[in-house]
Design an enzyme around this catalytic site. Sequence first.
Site: not given
Ligand code: BJW
Ligand code: ZN
Length: 240
Positions: A102, A104, A119, A127, A231
């Site tokens: 997160n 946040d 993240h 910059c 959670a």
């Molecule tokens: C509850 C609840 C309650 C609800 N209590 N639970 C290997 C395989 C395939 C792809 C890749 C791989 N390795 C890398 C990749 C590419 C890519 C990736 O993963 N893609 C897949 C999606 C296919 N990864 C990247 O690009 C990463 N970088 C990287 O690998 O660098 C190396 C590289 C560089 C250059 C080229 C190639 C490689 C970077 C990833 C960055 C992700 N960023 C984001 C956005 C941040 C900015 C923004 O906020 O906009 O981060 S994406 C978004 O998803 C955000 C989150 O941190 C992240 C994860 O989401 P999260 O936290 O799981 O949330 P949700 O909404 O998905 O799920 C919520 C859950 O909560 C649900 O399950 C609900 O049920 C539950 N819930 N209420 C408990 N009360």
């Molecule tokens: Zn600068």
Amino acid sequence: MISEKLREIFERAQRVCVLTGAGISAESGVPTFRGGGQSAVWKGMPFDEISSARMVRENLPEVWEWFDYRRGVLKDCAPNPAHYALAGWPDRFAEFTLVTQNIDGLHAAAGSRAVVELHGNIHRAYCNVCGKRFDIRGKIPHSPDDCDECAGKLRPDVVLFGEMLPAGAFERAGRSARSCELFFVVGTSALVYPAAGLAEIAKRSGAVLVEVNPEATPMTDFCDFTIREKAGLALPALTI
Ligand code: BJW
Ligand code: ZN
């Protein structure tokens, strides 16, 4: 419902690591990205398109509009009982690491220290040219727009799709995942890598894996225990 077996393991554990995702902040009013079969959309654009390295290159003002909007939503959000429960966990265990996807800042707001932010953080910018960091908390819309050292454009200090994680963050998280006995995966859809890979590392290294999520995820089948609850209910209940 928390099993007695898990309570016993929790009471005895010395080395614990927790990975959190957007779900832990859902009860604070922060929208998740996925879950319930839906994916976030901004002005008709899937969030993984706007939150991407390509968008920073091609349309930085639009990226800022999206993050300024999100910072506006966050302005009214406060930590919930799940964040507060985790803030007390370092006192219970000899070794404790909190890793979050997160941006946040709500773990820190609840009192957690040394949080590994995989993240980045929405309250900071950096910059694009010289990398200087800026605190933009409370400045909505963000300001300044340009760097005071080199006049380069600022961008949000968050990790977008296709970008590398902050230097050292994944390594620190990985060390903890490898050495812990108990690993919690809380409120994440476990779809985004490399973060989701931490649970796999922990499991392969012999840790007991626990998922806290009202919905099943691709990680569920690897878990030793699943707490199918919010959670904000599950973590305080475990802590008692
Ligand atoms: C509850 C609840 C309650 C609800 N209590 N639970 C290997 C395989 C395939 C792809 C890749 C791989 N390795 C890398 C990749 C590419 C890519 C990736 O993963 N893609 C897949 C999606 C296919 N990864 C990247 O690009 C990463 N970088 C990287 O690998 O660098 C190396 C590289 C560089 C250059 C080229 C190639 C490689 C970077 C990833 C960055 C992700 N960023 C984001 C956005 C941040 C900015 C923004 O906020 O906009 O981060 S994406 C978004 O998803 C955000 C989150 O941190 C992240 C994860 O989401 P999260 O936290 O799981 O949330 P949700 O909404 O998905 O799920 C919520 C859950 O909560 C649900 O399950 C609900 O049920 C539950 N819930 N209420 C408990 N009360
Ligand atoms: Zn600068």
